[in-house]
Design a protein around this motif. Sequence first.
Motif, PDB file in Angstrom:
ATOM      1  N   ASN A  93      -4.920  34.852 -30.628  1.00  0.00           N
ATOM      2  CA  ASN A  93      -3.979  35.709 -28.947  1.00  0.00           C
ATOM      3  C   ASN A  93      -5.188  36.565 -28.459  1.00  0.00           C
ATOM      4  O   ASN A  93      -6.370  35.982 -28.388  1.00  0.00           O
ATOM      5  N   HIS A  94      -4.793  37.622 -27.624  1.00  0.00           N
ATOM      6  CA  HIS A  94      -5.592  38.797 -27.047  1.00  0.00           C
ATOM      7  C   HIS A  94      -6.916  38.916 -28.490  1.00  0.00           C
ATOM      8  O   HIS A  94      -8.292  39.027 -27.901  1.00  0.00           O
ATOM      9  N   ALA A  95      -6.763  38.840 -29.813  1.00  0.00           N
ATOM     10  CA  ALA A  95      -7.492  39.592 -30.343  1.00  0.00           C
ATOM     11  C   ALA A  95      -8.578  38.409 -30.670  1.00  0.00           C
ATOM     12  O   ALA A  95      -9.745  39.081 -31.345  1.00  0.00           O
ATOM     13  N   SER A  96      -8.552  36.971 -30.348  1.00  0.00           N
ATOM     14  CA  SER A  96      -9.200  35.867 -30.732  1.00  0.00           C
ATOM     15  C   SER A  96     -11.144  36.474 -30.075  1.00  0.00           C
ATOM     16  O   SER A  96     -11.710  36.108 -30.381  1.00  0.00           O
ATOM     17  N   LYS A  97     -11.042  37.932 -29.032  1.00  0.00           N
ATOM     18  CA  LYS A  97     -11.933  38.164 -28.425  1.00  0.00           C
ATOM     19  C   LYS A  97     -12.403  39.069 -29.458  1.00  0.00           C
ATOM     20  O   LYS A  97     -13.689  39.190 -29.206  1.00  0.00           O
ATOM     21  N   ALA A  98     -12.185  39.411 -30.295  1.00  0.00           N
ATOM     22  CA  ALA A  98     -13.065  40.597 -31.514  1.00  0.00           C
ATOM     23  C   ALA A  98     -14.025  39.951 -31.795  1.00  0.00           C
ATOM     24  O   ALA A  98     -14.195  38.278 -32.138  1.00  0.00           O
TER      25      ALA A  98
END
Length: 235
Positions: A93-98
């Motif tokens: 989700n959003h954390a895939s950009k970390a």
Amino acid sequence: MANLTERFFDSKEELTAQLSTLLESKLVAGIEEKGSAVLFVSGGSSPAPAYKHLSGLPLAWDKISVAMVDERWVDANHEKSNEAFIKSTLLQNHASKARFVTMKNSAPTAIVGQAECEQAYKSLGQADVTILGMGPDGHTASLFPHANGLEHGLSTADVVCAINAKQSEVTGSITERMTLTLNGIANSKQVVLLISGDEKKAVYEQAKQAGSEYDIPLRAVINHPDINLSVFWCP
């Protein structure tokens, strides 16, 4: 002794909610203070719901680095890989950009791969929060009782070290690991230790008593004067 706080919850749901709140606040604070944040994560069932919750939050994930506390020396597609677990729970989700920093590299052994891993971890700087678990044998990270490399892991100034644990029901068949050292754990603004069940609570209480850190390596964390340690326990 560590700066120790204990929080005992009535349920796993309550622990998950409080852990999620803590992680979010520490990451946001890190980004506000220095423009980036670093999260060290452990595998296991206890933090998984918090990881999944965190992955759905619209944080500035492109400014957050995620790295492992420890890892078996296996490829990322191995069923026992902590990296695979973190990718399936947190880095969605959003954390895939970390930014994800792995411990396992292409070296044939953890000892050979230590220098490359050390360089990668030193580049991260201080962690904003580190999540630890604890086994029924008193190990934390991959600092296992009387493991080959444990003495070095508790005394070195390095951030990571290679460990070869003594095989047991706890370790399983894969005993070769890379792990944060005691110094690597201490290099965190906040350390959170997750414990569940009465059996592990009894081991934790034993770890707070005087005794050998080689018998119960968690003692080294509890006894470290520079660690801010929050213990979360639930039944």
